[in-house]
Design a protein around this motif. Structure first.
Motif, PDB file in Angstrom:
ATOM      1  N   LYS A  24       1.009  -0.916  -0.094  1.00 40.67           N
ATOM      2  CA  LYS A  24      -0.159  -0.041   0.188  1.00 40.67           C
ATOM      3  C   LYS A  24       0.911   1.159   0.026  1.00 40.67           C
ATOM      4  O   LYS A  24       0.398   2.092  -0.728  1.00 40.67           O
ATOM      5  CB  LYS A  24      -0.900   0.153   1.244  1.00 40.67           C
ATOM      6  CG  LYS A  24      -2.041   1.139   1.424  1.00 40.67           C
ATOM      7  CD  LYS A  24      -2.628   0.982   2.655  1.00 40.67           C
ATOM      8  CE  LYS A  24      -3.627   2.230   2.643  1.00 40.67           C
ATOM      9  NZ  LYS A  24      -4.527   2.192   3.984  1.00 40.67           N
ATOM     10  N   SER A  54      -2.788  -6.345  -3.860  1.00 40.88           N
ATOM     11  CA  SER A  54      -3.154  -6.371  -5.277  1.00 40.88           C
ATOM     12  C   SER A  54      -4.540  -6.734  -5.534  1.00 40.88           C
ATOM     13  O   SER A  54      -5.287  -6.057  -6.504  1.00 40.88           O
ATOM     14  CB  SER A  54      -2.159  -7.062  -5.946  1.00 40.88           C
ATOM     15  OG  SER A  54      -0.811  -6.714  -5.595  1.00 40.88           O
ATOM     16  N   HIS A  57      -7.172  -4.233  -4.476  1.00 40.86           N
ATOM     17  CA  HIS A  57      -7.188  -2.787  -5.200  1.00 40.86           C
ATOM     18  C   HIS A  57      -7.125  -2.879  -6.620  1.00 40.86           C
ATOM     19  O   HIS A  57      -7.396  -2.108  -7.361  1.00 40.86           O
ATOM     20  CB  HIS A  57      -6.021  -1.910  -4.563  1.00 40.86           C
ATOM     21  CG  HIS A  57      -6.439  -1.626  -3.282  1.00 40.86           C
ATOM     22  ND1 HIS A  57      -6.086  -2.513  -2.214  1.00 40.86           N
ATOM     23  CD2 HIS A  57      -7.026  -0.776  -2.598  1.00 40.86           C
ATOM     24  CE1 HIS A  57      -6.394  -1.934  -1.015  1.00 40.86           C
ATOM     25  NE2 HIS A  57      -7.081  -0.914  -1.279  1.00 40.86           N
ATOM     26  N   PHE A  58      -7.314  -4.477  -7.278  1.00 44.81           N
ATOM     27  CA  PHE A  58      -7.478  -4.577  -8.671  1.00 44.81           C
ATOM     28  C   PHE A  58      -8.550  -3.870  -9.347  1.00 44.81           C
ATOM     29  O   PHE A  58      -8.379  -3.057 -10.358  1.00 44.81           O
ATOM     30  CB  PHE A  58      -7.414  -5.704  -9.038  1.00 44.81           C
ATOM     31  CG  PHE A  58      -7.454  -6.374 -10.456  1.00 44.81           C
ATOM     32  CD1 PHE A  58      -6.251  -6.305 -11.087  1.00 44.81           C
ATOM     33  CD2 PHE A  58      -8.591  -6.797 -10.813  1.00 44.81           C
ATOM     34  CE1 PHE A  58      -6.502  -6.415 -12.533  1.00 44.81           C
ATOM     35  CE2 PHE A  58      -8.993  -7.018 -12.317  1.00 44.81           C
ATOM     36  CZ  PHE A  58      -7.686  -6.900 -13.215  1.00 44.81           C
ATOM     37  N   GLU A  59      -9.552  -4.124  -8.703  1.00 43.39           N
ATOM     38  CA  GLU A  59     -11.069  -3.537  -9.510  1.00 43.39           C
ATOM     39  C   GLU A  59     -11.186  -1.993  -9.545  1.00 43.39           C
ATOM     40  O   GLU A  59     -11.556  -1.379 -10.411  1.00 43.39           O
ATOM     41  CB  GLU A  59     -12.168  -4.061  -8.734  1.00 43.39           C
ATOM     42  CG  GLU A  59     -13.383  -3.539  -9.414  1.00 43.39           C
ATOM     43  CD  GLU A  59     -14.799  -4.407  -8.902  1.00 43.39           C
ATOM     44  OE1 GLU A  59     -15.645  -3.738  -8.595  1.00 43.39           O
ATOM     45  OE2 GLU A  59     -14.555  -5.449  -8.654  1.00 43.39           O
ATOM     46  N   SER A  60     -10.256  -1.348  -8.324  1.00 43.85           N
ATOM     47  CA  SER A  60     -10.514  -0.045  -8.219  1.00 43.85           C
ATOM     48  C   SER A  60      -9.440   0.526  -9.434  1.00 43.85           C
ATOM     49  O   SER A  60      -9.618   1.751  -9.765  1.00 43.85           O
ATOM     50  CB  SER A  60      -9.953   0.681  -6.799  1.00 43.85           C
ATOM     51  OG  SER A  60      -8.747   0.206  -6.718  1.00 43.85           O
ATOM     52  N   ARG A  61      -8.728  -0.016 -10.008  1.00 41.83           N
ATOM     53  CA  ARG A  61      -7.630   0.488 -11.085  1.00 41.83           C
ATOM     54  C   ARG A  61      -8.356   0.228 -12.300  1.00 41.83           C
ATOM     55  O   ARG A  61      -7.612   0.783 -13.401  1.00 41.83           O
ATOM     56  CB  ARG A  61      -6.455  -0.063 -10.892  1.00 41.83           C
ATOM     57  CG  ARG A  61      -5.580   0.077  -9.719  1.00 41.83           C
ATOM     58  CD  ARG A  61      -4.237  -0.264  -9.637  1.00 41.83           C
ATOM     59  NE  ARG A  61      -4.395  -2.039  -9.699  1.00 41.83           N
ATOM     60  CZ  ARG A  61      -3.840  -2.536  -8.780  1.00 41.83           C
ATOM     61  NH1 ARG A  61      -2.926  -2.024  -7.896  1.00 41.83           N
ATOM     62  NH2 ARG A  61      -3.947  -3.919  -9.145  1.00 41.83           N
ATOM     63  N   LEU A  62      -9.335  -0.547 -12.456  1.00 42.70           N
ATOM     64  CA  LEU A  62     -10.118  -1.026 -14.011  1.00 42.70           C
ATOM     65  C   LEU A  62     -10.911   0.256 -14.228  1.00 42.70           C
ATOM     66  O   LEU A  62     -11.517   1.215 -13.623  1.00 42.70           O
ATOM     67  CB  LEU A  62     -11.088  -1.921 -13.602  1.00 42.70           C
ATOM     68  CG  LEU A  62     -10.578  -3.444 -13.397  1.00 42.70           C
ATOM     69  CD1 LEU A  62     -11.938  -4.216 -13.228  1.00 42.70           C
ATOM     70  CD2 LEU A  62      -9.824  -3.705 -14.723  1.00 42.70           C
ATOM     71  N   SER A  64     -13.762   2.387 -15.988  1.00 40.86           N
ATOM     72  CA  SER A  64     -15.171   2.202 -15.554  1.00 40.86           C
ATOM     73  C   SER A  64     -16.124   1.240 -16.523  1.00 40.86           C
ATOM     74  O   SER A  64     -16.819   0.498 -16.079  1.00 40.86           O
ATOM     75  CB  SER A  64     -16.025   3.610 -15.564  1.00 40.86           C
ATOM     76  OG  SER A  64     -15.841   4.214 -16.898  1.00 40.86           O
ATOM     77  N   LYS A  67     -15.759  -2.195 -15.109  1.00 38.05           N
ATOM     78  CA  LYS A  67     -16.265  -2.528 -13.717  1.00 38.05           C
ATOM     79  C   LYS A  67     -17.621  -2.903 -13.832  1.00 38.05           C
ATOM     80  O   LYS A  67     -18.119  -3.759 -13.030  1.00 38.05           O
ATOM     81  CB  LYS A  67     -16.360  -1.366 -13.039  1.00 38.05           C
ATOM     82  CG  LYS A  67     -15.000  -0.752 -12.653  1.00 38.05           C
ATOM     83  CD  LYS A  67     -14.836   0.271 -11.761  1.00 38.05           C
ATOM     84  CE  LYS A  67     -13.460   0.764 -11.299  1.00 38.05           C
ATOM     85  NZ  LYS A  67     -13.373   2.085 -10.600  1.00 38.05           N
TER      86      LYS A  67
END
Length: 92
Positions: A24, A54, A57-62, A64, A67
């Motif tokens: 983090k 990892s 927080h993977f989905e937060s880096r996708l 939109s 998602k």
């Protein structure tokens, strides 16, 4: 001898928390940790903590558009035409 006989849960948990924190706050350092070799419970926990961060927080880096679930869109399309005697094209 079974590996579980020597497993130190406290060391693993401590390493897990440190690995998560490193991923983090210091991602470059955590990337170095990925290639570390060893068999200690603490190191195994650190690697698993890094992987968990990892994953979390993977989905937060996708972007939109990735998602949204395509199944949610399909359900909305079905609801839109429900009761109108129109069959929606489901291949889109």
């Amino acid at each position: 001898m079974d590996m579980t006989d020597n497993f130190n849960e406290e060391e693993y948990i401590s390493g897990f928390n440190k690995g998560y924190y490193l991923a983090k706050e210091f991602p470059e350092l955590a990337d170095i940790l990925k290639s570390a070799t060893g068999t200690s419970d603490r190191l195994a926990g650190m690697k698993d903590g890094r992987e968990q961060y990892s994953y979390d927080h993977f989905e937060s880096r996708l972007p939109s558009f990735l998602k949204d679930s395509p199944f949610d869109k399909q359900d909305k399309t079905i609801e839109k035409y429900k009761g109108k005697d129109i069959e929606p094209d489901m291949e889109r």
